[in-house]
Design an enzyme around this catalytic site. Sequence first.
Site, PDB file in Angstrom:
ATOM      1  N   THR A 134      69.163  13.721 -21.478  1.00 56.57           N
ATOM      2  CA  THR A 134      69.975  12.622 -21.265  1.00 56.57           C
ATOM      3  C   THR A 134      71.366  12.622 -22.083  1.00 56.57           C
ATOM      4  O   THR A 134      71.313  13.101 -23.082  1.00 56.57           O
ATOM      5  CB  THR A 134      69.195  11.307 -21.504  1.00 56.57           C
ATOM      6  OG1 THR A 134      69.845  10.362 -21.259  1.00 56.57           O
ATOM      7  CG2 THR A 134      68.745  11.092 -23.033  1.00 56.57           C
TER       8      THR A 134
ATOM      9  N   GLN B  75      70.450   6.390 -26.728  1.00 55.92           N
ATOM     10  CA  GLN B  75      70.328   7.549 -26.040  1.00 55.92           C
ATOM     11  C   GLN B  75      69.536   8.624 -26.951  1.00 55.92           C
ATOM     12  O   GLN B  75      68.896   9.376 -26.586  1.00 55.92           O
ATOM     13  CB  GLN B  75      71.439   8.107 -25.401  1.00 55.92           C
ATOM     14  CG  GLN B  75      72.126   7.191 -24.072  1.00 55.92           C
ATOM     15  CD  GLN B  75      70.702   6.875 -23.269  1.00 55.92           C
ATOM     16  OE1 GLN B  75      70.162   5.688 -23.044  1.00 55.92           O
ATOM     17  NE2 GLN B  75      70.396   7.908 -22.603  1.00 55.92           N
TER      18      GLN B  75
ATOM     19  N   HIS C 265      65.953   9.667 -27.313  1.00 54.66           N
ATOM     20  CA  HIS C 265      65.200  10.215 -26.163  1.00 54.66           C
ATOM     21  C   HIS C 265      64.589  11.648 -26.479  1.00 54.66           C
ATOM     22  O   HIS C 265      63.573  11.894 -26.473  1.00 54.66           O
ATOM     23  CB  HIS C 265      65.836  10.139 -24.962  1.00 54.66           C
ATOM     24  CG  HIS C 265      66.050   8.922 -24.058  1.00 54.66           C
ATOM     25  ND1 HIS C 265      65.081   8.714 -23.291  1.00 54.66           N
ATOM     26  CD2 HIS C 265      67.013   8.258 -23.744  1.00 54.66           C
ATOM     27  CE1 HIS C 265      65.333   7.701 -22.581  1.00 54.66           C
ATOM     28  NE2 HIS C 265      66.465   7.258 -22.875  1.00 54.66           N
TER      29      HIS C 265
ATOM     30  N   GLU D   8      76.386  11.661 -17.510  1.00 51.48           N
ATOM     31  CA  GLU D   8      75.120  10.832 -16.997  1.00 51.48           C
ATOM     32  C   GLU D   8      75.494   9.438 -17.233  1.00 51.48           C
ATOM     33  O   GLU D   8      75.232   8.511 -16.043  1.00 51.48           O
ATOM     34  CB  GLU D   8      73.721  11.150 -17.678  1.00 51.48           C
ATOM     35  CG  GLU D   8      72.791  10.500 -16.829  1.00 51.48           C
ATOM     36  CD  GLU D   8      71.600  10.791 -17.817  1.00 51.48           C
ATOM     37  OE1 GLU D   8      70.337  10.423 -17.196  1.00 51.48           O
ATOM     38  OE2 GLU D   8      71.388  11.229 -18.796  1.00 51.48           O
ATOM     39  N   HIS D   9      75.563   8.758 -18.275  1.00 50.42           N
ATOM     40  CA  HIS D   9      75.933   7.363 -18.505  1.00 50.42           C
ATOM     41  C   HIS D   9      77.250   7.243 -19.212  1.00 50.42           C
ATOM     42  O   HIS D   9      77.741   7.843 -20.106  1.00 50.42           O
ATOM     43  CB  HIS D   9      74.735   6.522 -19.520  1.00 50.42           C
ATOM     44  CG  HIS D   9      73.390   7.006 -18.893  1.00 50.42           C
ATOM     45  ND1 HIS D   9      72.704   7.933 -19.524  1.00 50.42           N
ATOM     46  CD2 HIS D   9      72.363   6.178 -18.190  1.00 50.42           C
ATOM     47  CE1 HIS D   9      71.346   7.751 -19.243  1.00 50.42           C
ATOM     48  NE2 HIS D   9      71.375   6.793 -18.128  1.00 50.42           N
TER      49      HIS D   9
ATOM     50  N   ASP E 234      69.100   1.167 -17.624  1.00 51.60           N
ATOM     51  CA  ASP E 234      67.531   1.911 -18.029  1.00 51.60           C
ATOM     52  C   ASP E 234      66.301   1.077 -17.209  1.00 51.60           C
ATOM     53  O   ASP E 234      65.395   1.783 -16.781  1.00 51.60           O
ATOM     54  CB  ASP E 234      67.240   2.436 -19.404  1.00 51.60           C
ATOM     55  CG  ASP E 234      68.211   3.470 -19.755  1.00 51.60           C
ATOM     56  OD1 ASP E 234      68.546   4.368 -18.996  1.00 51.60           O
ATOM     57  OD2 ASP E 234      68.065   3.687 -21.169  1.00 51.60           O
TER      58      ASP E 234
ATOM     59  N   GLU F 225      85.841  32.972  19.153  1.00 52.51           N
ATOM     60  CA  GLU F 225      84.988  33.553  18.124  1.00 52.51           C
ATOM     61  C   GLU F 225      84.122  34.580  18.554  1.00 52.51           C
ATOM     62  O   GLU F 225      83.189  34.877  17.811  1.00 52.51           O
ATOM     63  CB  GLU F 225      83.780  32.400  17.805  1.00 52.51           C
ATOM     64  CG  GLU F 225      84.617  31.190  17.168  1.00 52.51           C
ATOM     65  CD  GLU F 225      83.704  30.085  16.357  1.00 52.51           C
ATOM     66  OE1 GLU F 225      82.634  30.154  17.022  1.00 52.51           O
ATOM     67  OE2 GLU F 225      84.306  29.149  15.980  1.00 52.51           O
TER      68      GLU F 225
ATOM     69  N   HIS G  55      78.226  31.574  24.630  1.00 53.27           N
ATOM     70  CA  HIS G  55      78.239  30.085  24.138  1.00 53.27           C
ATOM     71  C   HIS G  55      79.005  29.603  25.444  1.00 53.27           C
ATOM     72  O   HIS G  55      78.515  28.327  25.865  1.00 53.27           O
ATOM     73  CB  HIS G  55      79.056  29.719  22.878  1.00 53.27           C
ATOM     74  CG  HIS G  55      78.230  29.801  21.700  1.00 53.27           C
ATOM     75  ND1 HIS G  55      77.372  31.077  21.289  1.00 53.27           N
ATOM     76  CD2 HIS G  55      77.873  29.273  20.640  1.00 53.27           C
ATOM     77  CE1 HIS G  55      76.965  30.863  20.178  1.00 53.27           C
ATOM     78  NE2 HIS G  55      76.858  29.738  19.752  1.00 53.27           N
TER      79      HIS G  55
END
Length: 441
Positions: free
Chosen positions: A240, A262, A265, A332-333, A366, A420, A425
């Site tokens: 984190t 943080q 963690h 992340e944050h 959170d 192509e 096709h």
Amino acid sequence: MISRIDLRGDALPEGPALRVLLPRADFDVSAALEKVRPICEDVHHRGDAAMIDFARRFDGVELDRVRVPAEALEKALDELDPAVRAALEESVRRARLVHRAQRRTTHTTQVVPGGTVTEKWVPVDRVGLYAPGGRSVYPSSVIMNVVPAQEAGVPSIALASPAQAEFGGLPHPTILAACALLGVDEVYAAGGATAVAMFAYGTESCPPANMVTGPGNIWVAAAKRYFTGKIGIDAEAGPTEIAVLADATADPAHVAADLISQAEHDPLAAAVLVTDSAELADAVERELEPQVAATKHVEDRIVPALKGEQSAIVLVDTIDAGLKVVDAYGAEHLEIQTADAAEVAGRVRNAGAVFIGPWAPVSLGDYAAGSNHVLPTGGCACHSSGLSVQSFLRGIHIVDYTRDALAEVAHHVVTLAEAEDLPAHGAAVKARFDWKVPEGK
């Protein structure tokens, strides 16, 4: 306690050259991949027996079965602290409000008269959700995984969390209570790579899933990488991280507290302050020591995280330069604690989630903001989003054309097919008509 990186004075480099100047944890998923490979294949070949053996080896528990009995879920909810239950219920309520608003509806576009393309959104059939259970217990992660899956309409939801010796080989009771509160009755005592392998391959007790989501350690990330292509995953979550972009108006006590929040963690957690104020940087450093001393998990998590190479105070000349730094970092944050924080936040391009001003700390996100806390890490916010209802949905295009609508565009299809060098096709279109497609038509 925390290092400094001084980026003042010189023009900031662009792109990768700036990213290499910024702190980041060493998180080598490739090396872990080779270690999880035999574990995953053992689960593939021996199923529940392998799961039970790995629970004994990794978690120190003796299991007689991997699936958690229904009575254990009911008991956990019955015995849950009323205050914790009330907090979980409010977190669920707010998460449902936000995630329900994300649901997509079927939309039909008329391309031409007689020709439509409809996009409908279909949930995956079955998901395996993961709630970590190592250093901490995370009932909040149960909510953050289950609510968007439920709001997406996923018909089959299973959840795994590591077996705990302290609780007789069951996952933590608060995890079980959160599952019961959300109506999830398929729960497994399984952790790390074994849980991902169980969901990917299936075992005697657990049918295979189409997708696995949820945060975890490096072994979970490595197992997700191993199964990419066989199952869907949300992300390879790394440690984190928080970045705070702040100026002299920020309260150093708030900034220090948020960095510490943080850091608690994991010893690899990243805490980064980007500021144009040397005075704020000094004040935050002064705040860190007493706040760290007054909390828990000091020596095993917080101090190693703050002292690690992944954490730093980054000094810049201006907030505009700071924006450039945090966009390169892709946190992340990301907290914005500046004058006119909302305006500054509106210019952020790369972040998992952005928290505006002094009254929206990451801790709120959170647990109870209503937003999702399963977010991209390791700079992946530059290309990926956090977990949401969309994570569990698949968009399917439904093409409906009449004969006339196809005839009107047939010459373009044939032209492009021949360009192509795929004449069959074009022939597949021509075969539907008893006339030749005119040249230029």
